[in-house]
Design an enzyme around this catalytic site. Structure first.
Site, PDB file in Angstrom:
ATOM      1  CE  LYS A   1     -39.522 -22.665 -85.156  1.00  0.00           C
ATOM      2  NZ  LYS A   1     -40.368 -22.686 -86.374  1.00  0.00           N
TER       3      LYS A   1
ATOM      4  NE  ARG B   1     -38.810 -28.893 -85.932  1.00  0.00           N
ATOM      5  CZ  ARG B   1     -37.998 -27.961 -86.421  1.00  0.00           C
ATOM      6  NH1 ARG B   1     -36.864 -27.678 -85.837  1.00  0.00           N
ATOM      7  NH2 ARG B   1     -38.342 -27.285 -87.503  1.00  0.00           N
TER       8      ARG B   1
ATOM      9  NE  ARG C   1     -37.389 -20.579 -94.430  1.00  0.00           N
ATOM     10  CZ  ARG C   1     -37.613 -21.264 -93.300  1.00  0.00           C
ATOM     11  NH1 ARG C   1     -37.529 -20.664 -92.129  1.00  0.00           N
ATOM     12  NH2 ARG C   1     -37.948 -22.531 -93.357  1.00  0.00           N
TER      13      ARG C   1
ATOM     14  NE  ARG D   1     -34.468 -24.512 -94.536  1.00  0.00           N
ATOM     15  CZ  ARG D   1     -34.972 -24.482 -93.300  1.00  0.00           C
ATOM     16  NH1 ARG D   1     -34.761 -23.423 -92.538  1.00  0.00           N
ATOM     17  NH2 ARG D   1     -35.674 -25.488 -92.851  1.00  0.00           N
TER      18      ARG D   1
ATOM     19  NE  ARG E   1     -39.702 -28.025 -92.808  1.00  0.00           N
ATOM     20  CZ  ARG E   1     -39.158 -26.851 -93.088  1.00  0.00           C
ATOM     21  NH1 ARG E   1     -39.188 -26.382 -94.321  1.00  0.00           N
ATOM     22  NH2 ARG E   1     -38.589 -26.149 -92.150  1.00  0.00           N
TER      23      ARG E   1
END
Ligand code: ADP
Ligand code: AMP
Length: 214
Positions: A13, A88, A127, A160, A171
């Site tokens: 996203k 969300r 990531r 992260r 998540r």
């Protein structure tokens, strides 16, 4: 133009929102980036949000909605914006809809970036994120020009804390329970477009531009 990016954490996203904003001159609004900036600056909001983020849970709607509505009232959002990571939950989407209604606006496009769960852990473990400008890289699929350094602003990239596999699984569960229902919500509003997010970044972007410029 108001665009909502939907999709699991790690679906791409933020990556696509950056490209869309650059192409169309829209503001990129990431609630996750707003929370992380507050954590970095040690604000009360950041301290409150961190409790939830560290466990992969959602920050409560009331707090999140307040931050979002304040952010989209700023000048740089006048010509439109891309929402990345908001809404969300259905209540968040309802508040957004109501707020936009008041100014005769609406969500014009909801783009659902589809990536199966099997690919998500791999995306998150590779990531690397820029803590300053929010840009997102992948050590294998989308590496920065210089290892560990943001192409855009030269900051040192981070992995992260909530991208660890244990938190990613939480998540994903939260995504399926609370966020996935938004796909039907926006289908009902007649603005949903689904795209295959497993394709390379530029192909995904081309598909999105095709939708936005149709
Ligand atoms: P989100 O904002 O949905 O959480 P990101 O845009 O940060 O996701 O992307 C998650 C990870 O996947 C990042 O490491 C990013 O570089 C990588 N990524 C994004 N798009 C693609 C793609 N089309 N193919 C492969 N990797 C991608
Ligand atoms: P993201 O950067 O979008 O992956 O978001 C990181 C974390 O911030 C999420 O796991 C949540 O804890 C929190 N967060 C971001 N956006 C929202 C939102 N719209 N509602 C609730 N929590 C959010």
């Amino acid at each position: 133009m108001i665009i909502v990016m939907l999709g699991a954490p790690g679906a791409g996203k933020g990556t696509q929102a950056d490209l869309i904003c650059e192409e169309l001159g829209l503001a990129h609004i990431s609630t996750g980036d707003i929370f992380r900036a507050n954590i970095k600056n040690g604000t009360p909001l950041g301290m409150e949000a961190k409790k939830y983020m560290d466990e992969g849970k959602l920050v409560p709607d009331e707090l999140t909605v307040r931050i979002l509505l304040d952010r989209v009232s700023k000048d740089d959002c006048k010509d439109g914006y891309v929402l990345d990571g908001f809404p969300r939950t259905i209540p968040q989407a309802d508040v957004l809809k109501e707020a936009l209604n008041k100014s005769d606006e609406k969500v014009d496009f909801a783009i659902d970036v589809e990536v199966p769960d099997e690919d998500i852990v791999n995306r998150m473990s590779g990531r690397r994120s820029c803590p300053k400008c929010g840009a997102s890289y992948h050590i294998q699929y989308l590496p920065p020009k210089t290892e560990g350094i943001c192409d855009h602003c030269g900051s040192e990239l981070i992995h992260r804390e909530d991208d660890k596999p244990e938190t990613v699984l939480n998540r994903l569960n939260v995504y399926h329970a609370q966020t996935q229902p938004l796909i039907d919500y926006y289908r009902g509003e007649g603005v949903l477009h689904s795209i295959d997010g497993t394709k390379p970044r530029d192909e995904v972007f081309k598909a999105i531009l095709g939708i936005l410029k149709a």
